[in-house]
Scaffold this motif. Structure first.
Motif, PDB file in Angstrom:
ATOM      1  N   CYS A 326     -22.907  40.158 -47.665  1.00  0.00           N
ATOM      2  CA  CYS A 326     -23.901  40.521 -48.693  1.00  0.00           C
ATOM      3  C   CYS A 326     -24.376  39.289 -49.456  1.00  0.00           C
ATOM      4  O   CYS A 326     -25.577  39.133 -49.730  1.00  0.00           O
ATOM      5  N   THR A 329     -26.549  37.233 -47.178  1.00  0.00           N
ATOM      6  CA  THR A 329     -27.830  37.916 -46.973  1.00  0.00           C
ATOM      7  C   THR A 329     -28.782  37.646 -48.134  1.00  0.00           C
ATOM      8  O   THR A 329     -29.989  37.436 -47.931  1.00  0.00           O
ATOM      9  N   TRP A 333     -30.986  35.584 -44.865  1.00  0.00           N
ATOM     10  CA  TRP A 333     -30.632  36.676 -43.965  1.00  0.00           C
ATOM     11  C   TRP A 333     -30.357  36.180 -42.554  1.00  0.00           C
ATOM     12  O   TRP A 333     -29.580  36.784 -41.809  1.00  0.00           O
TER      13      TRP A 333
END
Length: 401
Positions: A326, A329, A333
């Motif tokens: 997470c 990202t 990404w």
């Protein structure tokens, strides 16, 4: 320049975690194949003579039930002896045990441990032998059970059938006897994952099974000669190392069940995992110096066991990987794809390793307790002392007195 350093650091971290995930996935895939049920049709009047040892440290709540179970075996009574090591248990418990057909030993250890209890039994038997009570060759195999273990009436007869096949080290199938809350249920699932990956899968490709700490069976003479080498609170890891250095294969018997009580409180869970994590670090540092010898002699089992000690615990990976994914990202990404892929591989491995009968909707609902348990495990990391040999007792059961 800063971003380049961060990227290299992130890549190195991914590679380190990928090693643990790759190991788990590899053996999870090989755990699919399950061998047929154990045949116990061998007719033999030359029964294996078992010495069953049950170390019990403050286990007043569960020991009597366990002793009752092992006493009711469909096996000739003259071919097995049960020794209970009552370490700091209540007088009422000892009085009740003394009425059973067992040998009750009551040492007074200043600093208790399971290893000391096992050594005490061997010393007691040596004293009996020196006094002419019997020859040490009276026993063929040593069986080690925990005080909370429950076995079936066929336990020794089925174990006898495996011994007839010539195996000198056997690990039985330890499985949960309780799932009374989320913690106990998850602990039981974790045990079965270990059975799939570190025991069944290893035997499937010709490698030795891992030991668990109970439900273990060893050649008596080998155990007698090596028990004095045990010195830590995780004697099963020490026994594994000694067996593998001697080239002794550890057989996993999936159809010989040993029911084991799982921890039901977060405090007990944290205390138990601290002992295991400390033992893992101790085992890693003690096994590493012998790796060159293992490489020269081609001792793949020993090398594999050393690698196991360096693995990151699965529960930590389950929380750590999605958290890192997470964060990555949010930053980039493209870099996060490999993290999500790694997390997916871990989930796939665990899905494969969990027995089908445990894959229920209720299991996934219980998984919400996992982050809290992982947080407690993370807190243990700063408390690990690789020189600590203290035995951290895990409380069991309800009162059976």
């Amino acid at each position: 320049m800063v971003w380049q350093v961060l990227h290299i650091t992130e890549l190195l971290l991914w590679m380190a975690l990928a090693g643990s995930v790759g190991y788990i996935l590899f053996f999870a895939l090989f755990s699919w194949r399950r061998k047929g049920p154990l045949s116990v049709q061998q007719e033999s009047h030359d029964y294996t003579r078992f010495l069953v040892i049950i170390p019990a440290y403050r286990e007043d709540r569960v020991i009597c039930q366990s002793v009752e179970a092992i006493l009711h075996q469909d096996y000739p009574q003259h071919s097995y002896r049960i020794v209970v090591v009552s370490d700091h248990m209540q007088p009422a418990t000892n009085e009740r045990l003394s009425t059973q057909e067992i040998t009750l030993l009551q040492p007074d250890f200043e600093k208790s441990s399971k290893a000391k209890a096992l050594q005490f039994v061997m010393q007691h038997i040596d004293q009996e032998s020196a006094q002419g009570a019997f020859d040490v060759q009276t026993y063929d195999r040593v069986v080690i059970l925990d005080a909370d273990n429950i076995v079936q009436p066929t336990f020794l007869s089925r174990l006898h059938a495996v011994c007839l096949q010539g195996y000198d080290a056997i690990q039985c199938h330890r499985t949960a006897k309780n799932a009374d809350n989320n913690i106990a249920a998850l602990d039981g699932v974790s045990e079965e994952i270990n059975n799939s990956i570190f025991r069944r899968a290893h035997n499937n490709i010709g490698l030795s099974s891992a030991l668990i700490g109970s439900g273990m069976c060893f050649d008596y003479q080998w155990f007698h000669d090596h028990v004095s080498h045990l010195s830590t609170a995780v004697e099963d890891r020490e026994l594994e190392s000694l067996l593998l250095l001697d080239g002794i294969y550890i057989k996993y018997e999936e159809d010989i069940f040993v029911m084991d009580e799982k921890v039901s409180s977060s405090d007990n869970f944290q205390r138990q995992r601290l002992r295991w994590m400390t033992g893992q670090i101790q085992a890693l540092f003690s096994m590493l110096p012998k790796i060159p010898y293992a490489l020269r002699t081609g001792n793949i089992n020993y090398i594999d066991k050393t690698i196991q000690q360096a693995l990151i615990p699965r529960s930590i990976l389950l929380v750590l990987l999605p958290v890192i994914a997470c964060i990555i990202t949010f930053c980039s990404w493209q870099y996060a794809i490999k993290w999500w892929a790694l997390f997916a591989c871990l989930c796939l491995a665990l899905f494969i390793a969990i027995p089908r009968q445990l894959l229920t909707a209720s299991l996934f609902s219980k998984a919400f307790a996992l982050p809290t348990l992982v947080w407690r495990m993370m807190k243990n990391i700063v408390r690990i002392d690789k020189s600590d040999t203290t035995f951290h007792h895990t409380e069991h059961g309800s009162n059976n007195l």
